[in-house]
Design a protein around this motif. Structure first.
Motif, PDB file in Angstrom:
ATOM      1  N   GLN A   9       0.814  -1.210  -0.072  1.00 10.93           N
ATOM      2  CA  GLN A   9       0.111   0.008   0.070  1.00 10.93           C
ATOM      3  C   GLN A   9       0.770   1.583   0.159  1.00 10.93           C
ATOM      4  O   GLN A   9       0.455   2.130  -0.761  1.00 10.93           O
ATOM      5  CB  GLN A   9      -0.864  -0.062   1.119  1.00 10.93           C
ATOM      6  N   ARG A  10       1.919   1.214   0.791  1.00 12.29           N
ATOM      7  CA  ARG A  10       2.968   2.322   0.723  1.00 12.29           C
ATOM      8  C   ARG A  10       3.518   2.657  -0.540  1.00 12.29           C
ATOM      9  O   ARG A  10       3.654   3.561  -0.890  1.00 12.29           O
ATOM     10  CB  ARG A  10       4.095   2.078   2.161  1.00 12.29           C
ATOM     11  N   SER A  11       3.718   1.698  -1.308  1.00 10.67           N
ATOM     12  CA  SER A  11       4.352   1.832  -2.499  1.00 10.67           C
ATOM     13  C   SER A  11       3.534   2.254  -3.664  1.00 10.67           C
ATOM     14  O   SER A  11       4.119   3.049  -4.423  1.00 10.67           O
ATOM     15  CB  SER A  11       4.839   0.574  -3.201  1.00 10.67           C
TER      16      SER A  11
ATOM     17  N   LEU B   5      11.489   3.652  -8.161  1.00 15.70           N
ATOM     18  CA  LEU B   5      12.716   3.461  -7.794  1.00 15.70           C
ATOM     19  C   LEU B   5      12.351   3.289  -6.216  1.00 15.70           C
ATOM     20  O   LEU B   5      12.882   2.439  -5.430  1.00 15.70           O
ATOM     21  CB  LEU B   5      13.659   4.438  -7.938  1.00 15.70           C
ATOM     22  N   ARG B   6      11.834   4.295  -5.550  1.00 20.12           N
ATOM     23  CA  ARG B   6      11.809   4.001  -4.060  1.00 20.12           C
ATOM     24  C   ARG B   6      10.933   3.023  -3.499  1.00 20.12           C
ATOM     25  O   ARG B   6      11.069   2.297  -2.480  1.00 20.12           O
ATOM     26  CB  ARG B   6      11.079   5.624  -3.425  1.00 20.12           C
ATOM     27  N   SER B   7       9.751   2.679  -4.395  1.00 20.25           N
ATOM     28  CA  SER B   7       9.186   1.443  -4.116  1.00 20.25           C
ATOM     29  C   SER B   7       9.962   0.066  -4.097  1.00 20.25           C
ATOM     30  O   SER B   7       9.792  -0.572  -3.329  1.00 20.25           O
ATOM     31  CB  SER B   7       7.862   1.404  -5.273  1.00 20.25           C
TER      32      SER B   7
ATOM     33  N   GLU C  33       2.173   9.987   6.358  1.00 17.90           N
ATOM     34  CA  GLU C  33       2.055   9.358   4.981  1.00 17.90           C
ATOM     35  C   GLU C  33       1.103   8.065   5.271  1.00 17.90           C
ATOM     36  O   GLU C  33       0.056   8.037   4.327  1.00 17.90           O
ATOM     37  CB  GLU C  33       3.278   8.939   4.713  1.00 17.90           C
ATOM     38  N   ARG C  34       1.391   7.183   6.189  1.00 16.90           N
ATOM     39  CA  ARG C  34       0.422   6.096   6.536  1.00 16.90           C
ATOM     40  C   ARG C  34      -0.873   6.260   6.649  1.00 16.90           C
ATOM     41  O   ARG C  34      -1.779   5.786   6.179  1.00 16.90           O
ATOM     42  CB  ARG C  34       1.205   5.317   7.492  1.00 16.90           C
ATOM     43  N   LYS C  35      -1.033   7.456   7.415  1.00 18.43           N
ATOM     44  CA  LYS C  35      -2.678   7.742   7.812  1.00 18.43           C
ATOM     45  C   LYS C  35      -3.199   8.641   6.708  1.00 18.43           C
ATOM     46  O   LYS C  35      -4.451   8.922   6.784  1.00 18.43           O
ATOM     47  CB  LYS C  35      -2.477   8.314   9.055  1.00 18.43           C
ATOM     48  N   GLY C  36      -2.606   9.032   5.760  1.00 18.80           N
ATOM     49  CA  GLY C  36      -3.328   9.549   4.682  1.00 18.80           C
ATOM     50  C   GLY C  36      -3.699  11.199   4.547  1.00 18.80           C
ATOM     51  O   GLY C  36      -4.507  11.480   3.937  1.00 18.80           O
TER      52      GLY C  36
ATOM     53  N   LEU D 127     -10.199   9.918   7.812  1.00 15.42           N
ATOM     54  CA  LEU D 127      -8.805   9.275   7.891  1.00 15.42           C
ATOM     55  C   LEU D 127      -8.852   8.214   6.614  1.00 15.42           C
ATOM     56  O   LEU D 127      -8.970   7.026   6.878  1.00 15.42           O
ATOM     57  CB  LEU D 127      -9.171   8.574   9.102  1.00 15.42           C
ATOM     58  N   PRO D 128      -8.166   8.709   5.452  1.00 16.51           N
ATOM     59  CA  PRO D 128      -8.181   8.016   4.322  1.00 16.51           C
ATOM     60  C   PRO D 128      -6.766   7.250   4.451  1.00 16.51           C
ATOM     61  O   PRO D 128      -5.925   7.464   3.490  1.00 16.51           O
ATOM     62  CB  PRO D 128      -8.010   9.033   3.347  1.00 16.51           C
ATOM     63  N   THR D 129      -6.695   6.533   5.365  1.00 16.60           N
ATOM     64  CA  THR D 129      -5.268   5.670   5.593  1.00 16.60           C
ATOM     65  C   THR D 129      -4.950   4.599   4.480  1.00 16.60           C
ATOM     66  O   THR D 129      -5.725   4.079   4.021  1.00 16.60           O
ATOM     67  CB  THR D 129      -5.216   5.155   7.332  1.00 16.60           C
ATOM     68  N   LEU D 130      -3.753   4.635   4.277  1.00 11.23           N
ATOM     69  CA  LEU D 130      -3.101   3.799   3.204  1.00 11.23           C
ATOM     70  C   LEU D 130      -3.302   2.260   3.834  1.00 11.23           C
ATOM     71  O   LEU D 130      -3.557   1.413   3.073  1.00 11.23           O
ATOM     72  CB  LEU D 130      -1.706   3.934   2.860  1.00 11.23           C
ATOM     73  N   TYR D 131      -2.962   2.177   5.118  1.00 10.50           N
ATOM     74  CA  TYR D 131      -3.122   0.782   5.785  1.00 10.50           C
ATOM     75  C   TYR D 131      -3.168   0.744   7.363  1.00 10.50           C
ATOM     76  O   TYR D 131      -2.352   1.278   7.700  1.00 10.50           O
ATOM     77  CB  TYR D 131      -1.919  -0.049   5.195  1.00 10.50           C
TER      78      TYR D 131
END
Length: 376
Positions: free
Chosen positions: A112-114, A120-122, A216-219, A280-284
């Motif tokens: 999800q973070r990727s 490249l960072r992914s 970042e994670r929490k969107g 809260l549109p969190t990535l995961y």
């Protein structure tokens, strides 16, 4: 029920952490039971009840992998020496009887973070030595013969554990977090007005709250982008070392006068009470406690499909669920939620949903699980 010695393993206890709050609520809920409560931890911050036994293990660490590996070895040595009847770990450590997957499945989070990283960072993320270590530790733990049961705090995580590690459904218990609905409750109209004046939020404005550290994670980026396309205000509670980047984003989108960064707050209740909804549109996120807290305060919730808390949301009834990056869907949800949450169906539906999830209910579920495991 016969008395038994339970050890709960959590590397670092800090009062504002979601997993830590589960630990403390579980300890408090189990206090009246015939259980000797032990905690194995590197550091404990906050109050300790006289009847809790805290085992501090703090081996030297030189980096992230050393930190994880060192604590895992020290914790395992501690519980083997003490010969506890049950070991419930909140860390990925092979050899525990029960594992609580409060952090979800590490590989799923990385995927999800990727989505928000460059190619490249992914690639670097997925091949990092640290993340590979965590994924291997997780796999070893699920494959260990000692593991009898897994606690998940959402059906989403249960499904992921079954798919990724082949754990049978009957070995997984979904136990949702508890919420004290007497501590979190909706405000009166007068108190809400007073709060709005105190925090310089227009009384008639629509206002959402975002609660979470690790932006970042929490969107938070998606939340700011969505809010910027409406006339609503956003209260940001939490911290991140890159906060300035998010403040600059609000400036770029000309919404800096409507996005209010309040940092970490010890008492979040009044902040929920002056809002109209949680965004809260969190990535995961396996199941953030803030969703329960917001709903207890009568706030409809806008969250993502990759958040276990979405299982408590009935679309259009007590909130909305969107993809974590679907800005247009978030905008639509923001505009649908009422600017006065004090006396409407959505607000009442949100609070009613969480009422059964009391600390007492959590205690009953845990005791039932422990009885099953001890009888195996």
């Amino acid at each position: 029920m016969n008395s038994f010695r339970l050890a709960i393993v959590r590397q670092k206890y800090r009062p504002d952490g979601g997993a830590e709050r589960f630990v403390s609520r579980a300890l408090e809920a189990l206090d009246n039971q015939a259980v000797e409560l032990n905690v194995i931890t590197r550091s404990w911050v906050g109050a300790v009840q006289p009847q809790w036994h805290i085992h501090l293990v703090n081996p030297i660490k030189w980096g992230r992998i050393s930190r994880e590996k060192g604590f895992a070895q020290a914790a395992r040595q501690c519980w083997q020496k003490e010969k506890f009847d049950l070991v419930q770990s909140h860390e990925r450590i092979a050899g525990c009887d029960i594992y609580r997957a409060g952090d979800g499945v590490h590989r799923r989070w990385l995927l999800q973070r990727s989505r928000v990283l460059s190619p490249l960072r992914s690639k670097l993320l997925l091949n990092s030595c640290y993340h590979r270590y965590v994924m291997n530790a997780e796999k070893e733990m699920y494959q260990a013969l000692e593991l009898k049961r897994v606690i998940c705090n959402s059906e989403m995580v249960k499904r992921e554990v079954m798919e990724d590690f082949g754990v049978e459904s009957e070995r997984i218990s979904v136990i949702y977090n508890a919420i004290d609905n007497q501590r979190f409750f909706p405000a009166t109209a007068l108190y809400r007005e007073q709060l709005r004046l105190q925090y310089h939020i227009p009384i008639e404005a629509k206002c959402f709250i975002y609660v979470g550290s690790g932006f970042e994670r929490k969107g938070l980026k998606a939340a700011i982008e969505a809010i910027s396309c409406t006339h609503a205000h956003l209260i940001v509670v939490g911290q991140d070392k890159e906060q300035k980047k998010y403040q600059q984003l609000a400036h770029q989108l000309k919404s800096h006068d409507r996005v209010h960064f309040l940092g970490v707050q010890k008492d979040t209740l009044p902040l929920y009470q002056m809002a109209d909804g949680l965004l809260l549109p969190t990535l995961y996120d396996p199941f953030p406690n803030v969703i329960l807290e917001a709903m207890a305060c009568g706030l409809p919730v806008i969250t993502s499909y990759t958040c276990g808390g979405s299982e408590f949301i009935e679309q259009g009834v007590n909130g909305f669920v969107t993809d974590a990056l679907d800005i247009s869907a978030m905008i639509s949800a923001i505009e649908t939620i009422s600017a006065d949450n004090l006396d409407n169906k959505m607000s009442k539906a949100a609070r009613n949903k969480i009422l059964p999830y009391t600390p007492e209910h959590l205690s009953q579920q845990l005791i039932g699980l422990y009885q099953k495991v001890l009888s195996l």
